[in-house]
Design a protein around this motif. Structure first.
Motif, short mmCIF file in Angstrom:
data_model
loop_
_atom_site.label_atom_id
_atom_site.label_comp_id
_atom_site.label_asym_id
_atom_site.label_seq_id
_atom_site.Cartn_x
_atom_site.Cartn_y
_atom_site.Cartn_z
N LEU A 55 14.94 9.66 7.11
CA LEU A 55 15.24 8.39 7.78
C LEU A 55 16.47 7.73 7.21
O LEU A 55 16.58 7.53 6.00
N SER A 56 17.36 7.34 8.09
CA SER A 56 18.47 6.50 7.66
C SER A 56 18.14 5.09 8.16
O SER A 56 17.09 4.86 8.74
N ASP A 57 19.07 4.20 7.96
CA ASP A 57 18.86 2.81 8.33
C ASP A 57 18.39 2.67 9.78
O ASP A 57 17.46 1.92 10.10
N GLY A 58 19.04 3.45 10.68
CA GLY A 58 18.74 3.34 12.11
C GLY A 58 17.30 3.68 12.47
O GLY A 58 16.78 3.21 13.47
N GLY A 59 16.65 4.53 11.66
CA GLY A 59 15.29 4.96 12.00
C GLY A 59 14.21 4.05 11.48
O GLY A 59 13.03 4.23 11.78
N LEU A 60 14.62 3.06 10.70
CA LEU A 60 13.62 2.19 10.09
C LEU A 60 13.36 0.99 11.01
O LEU A 60 14.05 0.00 10.96
N ASP A 61 12.35 1.14 11.86
CA ASP A 61 12.07 0.04 12.79
C ASP A 61 10.80 -0.72 12.38
O ASP A 61 10.13 -0.35 11.41
N GLU A 62 10.50 -1.77 13.14
CA GLU A 62 9.35 -2.63 12.79
C GLU A 62 8.03 -1.85 12.82
O GLU A 62 7.14 -2.08 11.99
N THR A 63 7.91 -0.91 13.77
CA THR A 63 6.67 -0.13 13.87
C THR A 63 6.45 0.68 12.60
O THR A 63 5.35 0.73 12.06
N LEU A 64 7.52 1.31 12.13
CA LEU A 64 7.37 2.14 10.93
C LEU A 64 7.02 1.27 9.71
O LEU A 64 6.21 1.69 8.87
N ILE A 65 7.60 0.09 9.64
CA ILE A 65 7.27 -0.81 8.52
C ILE A 65 5.79 -1.21 8.60
O ILE A 65 5.07 -1.19 7.60
N ASP A 66 5.32 -1.53 9.82
CA ASP A 66 3.90 -1.87 10.00
C ASP A 66 3.01 -0.69 9.58
O ASP A 66 2.03 -0.85 8.85
N GLN A 67 3.38 0.51 10.07
CA GLN A 67 2.55 1.69 9.78
C GLN A 67 2.54 2.00 8.28
O GLN A 67 1.50 2.34 7.72
N SER A 68 3.69 1.87 7.63
CA SER A 68 3.77 2.16 6.19
C SER A 68 2.96 1.15 5.39
O SER A 68 2.28 1.50 4.42
N THR A 69 3.05 -0.13 5.80
CA THR A 69 2.30 -1.17 5.10
C THR A 69 0.80 -0.90 5.21
O THR A 69 0.06 -1.00 4.23
N ARG A 70 0.37 -0.50 6.40
CA ARG A 70 -1.05 -0.21 6.61
C ARG A 70 -1.48 1.02 5.82
O ARG A 70 -2.53 1.03 5.16
N LEU A 71 -0.67 2.07 5.86
CA LEU A 71 -1.02 3.31 5.15
C LEU A 71 -1.16 3.05 3.64
O LEU A 71 -2.16 3.42 3.01
N PRO B 299 -2.87 -4.27 -2.21
CA PRO B 299 -1.90 -3.83 -1.21
C PRO B 299 -0.63 -4.66 -1.22
O PRO B 299 -0.70 -5.90 -1.24
N PRO B 300 0.53 -4.02 -1.23
CA PRO B 300 1.78 -4.78 -1.20
C PRO B 300 1.96 -5.48 0.15
O PRO B 300 1.61 -4.91 1.19
N PRO B 301 2.48 -6.72 0.14
CA PRO B 301 2.72 -7.40 1.41
C PRO B 301 3.79 -6.67 2.24
O PRO B 301 4.63 -5.95 1.68
N ARG B 302 3.74 -6.92 3.55
CA ARG B 302 4.67 -6.24 4.46
C ARG B 302 6.13 -6.45 4.04
O ARG B 302 6.95 -5.53 4.10
N ALA B 303 6.45 -7.67 3.61
CA ALA B 303 7.85 -7.96 3.25
C ALA B 303 8.29 -7.09 2.07
O ALA B 303 9.45 -6.65 2.00
N GLU B 304 7.38 -6.82 1.15
CA GLU B 304 7.73 -5.98 0.00
C GLU B 304 7.97 -4.53 0.44
O GLU B 304 8.92 -3.88 0.00
N VAL B 305 7.11 -4.05 1.35
CA VAL B 305 7.28 -2.67 1.85
C VAL B 305 8.58 -2.58 2.64
O VAL B 305 9.36 -1.63 2.50
N ALA B 306 8.86 -3.60 3.46
CA ALA B 306 10.09 -3.60 4.27
C ALA B 306 11.32 -3.56 3.36
O ALA B 306 12.27 -2.80 3.60
N ALA B 307 11.31 -4.36 2.30
CA ALA B 307 12.46 -4.42 1.40
C ALA B 307 12.65 -3.08 0.68
O ALA B 307 13.77 -2.57 0.53
N LEU B 308 11.53 -2.49 0.27
CA LEU B 308 11.58 -1.21 -0.45
C LEU B 308 12.16 -0.10 0.45
O LEU B 308 13.11 0.60 0.08
N LEU B 309 11.58 0.04 1.65
CA LEU B 309 12.03 1.11 2.55
C LEU B 309 13.46 0.89 3.00
O LEU B 309 14.25 1.83 3.12
N SER B 310 13.81 -0.36 3.21
CA SER B 310 15.16 -0.64 3.68
C SER B 310 16.19 -0.33 2.58
O SER B 310 17.27 0.20 2.85
N ARG B 311 15.83 -0.59 1.32
CA ARG B 311 16.76 -0.25 0.22
C ARG B 311 17.01 1.26 0.20
O ARG B 311 18.15 1.71 0.04
#
Ligand SMILES: CC(C)(COP(=O)(O)OP(=O)(O)OC[C@H]1O[C@@H](n2cnc3c(N)ncnc32)[C@H](O)[C@@H]1OP(=O)(O)O)[C@@H](O)C(=O)NCCC(=O)NCCS
Length: 178
Positions: free
Chosen positions: A13-29, A45-57
């Protein structure tokens, strides 16, 4: 139901593939795994914002400095993992496989092996020399997976990890890609 190997897609995944659905799914997993006591470094469980920041980095890192791989089966997130180069210039030839997580319902079906194999392949292509990984001493699945891929133990930090009122050793492994 374990996914047949052919139905499983693993992609980088590059930046373009990281969408809201994937962040939701990763947070849940991650949340489901951690709630059941998975040894992933979080106590809750880490909050969604933490998972989003991690994956986006990881997804926005310069090519060759990190790789985020996701495994999907029929639109569901089966697992994901990433490696990242060490930041300090003197050790930046090396990288750490920091996270590998397969959802409960997908475990034992080869998803972790596929992800791990492709994470190693992307690190090799990026010129990483040594790929490190660490895990808790009671994580026999992770140990057996990493050893079968060629990782070797280079150290143990006794009683380093505290979780659920217990202490665990931190197992430190490395794969030499040179
Ligand atoms: C560890 C983890 C990534 C493995 O992924 P997985 O998809 O369940 O594993 P796979 O089905 O690909 O199996 C890979 C190897 O793991 C080992 N393994 C799998 N299930 C196992 C079990 N029940 N007992 C012991 N070893 C097992 C085997 O060596 C297996 O190789 P094989 O298929 O040739 O026998 C996954 O279980 C997971 O996400 N666990 C929770 C989070 C975690 O611990 N992550 C790693 C932290 S470093």
């Amino acid at each position: 139901m374990p996914p047949p190997d052919t139905a499983l897609s693993v992609r980088s995944l590059s930046d373009g593939g990281l969408d809201e659905t994937l962040i939701d799914q990763s947070t849940r997993l991650l949340g489901d795994l951690i709630t059941r006591g998975a040894a992933l470094g979080w106590l809750t469980p880490p909050p969604r914002a933490e998972v989003a920041a991690l994956l986006s980095r990881i997804a926005t890192a310069d090519e060759g400095d990190a790789a985020l791989l996701v495994a999907r089966h029929e639109g569901h997130l089966a697992g994901f993992g990433y490696w990242e180069r060490y930041a300090r210039p003197t050790i930046a030839r090396h990288a750490d496989l920091t996270l590998l997580a397969v959802g409960d319902t997908w475990q034992g079906a080869g998803v972790g092996r596929r992800l791990c194999g492709e994470l190693v392949a992307t690190a090799r292509r990026a010129g990483v020399e040594k790929l490190t990984v660490d895990f808790r001493d009671d994580n026999v699945r992770a140990q057996s997976l990493y050893e079968s891929v060629g990782f070797r133990r280079y150290g143990v930090l006794g009683d380093f990890i505290v979780a659920g009122g217990r202490r665990f050793d931190k197992m430190m492994y490395v794969l030499d890609l040179r």
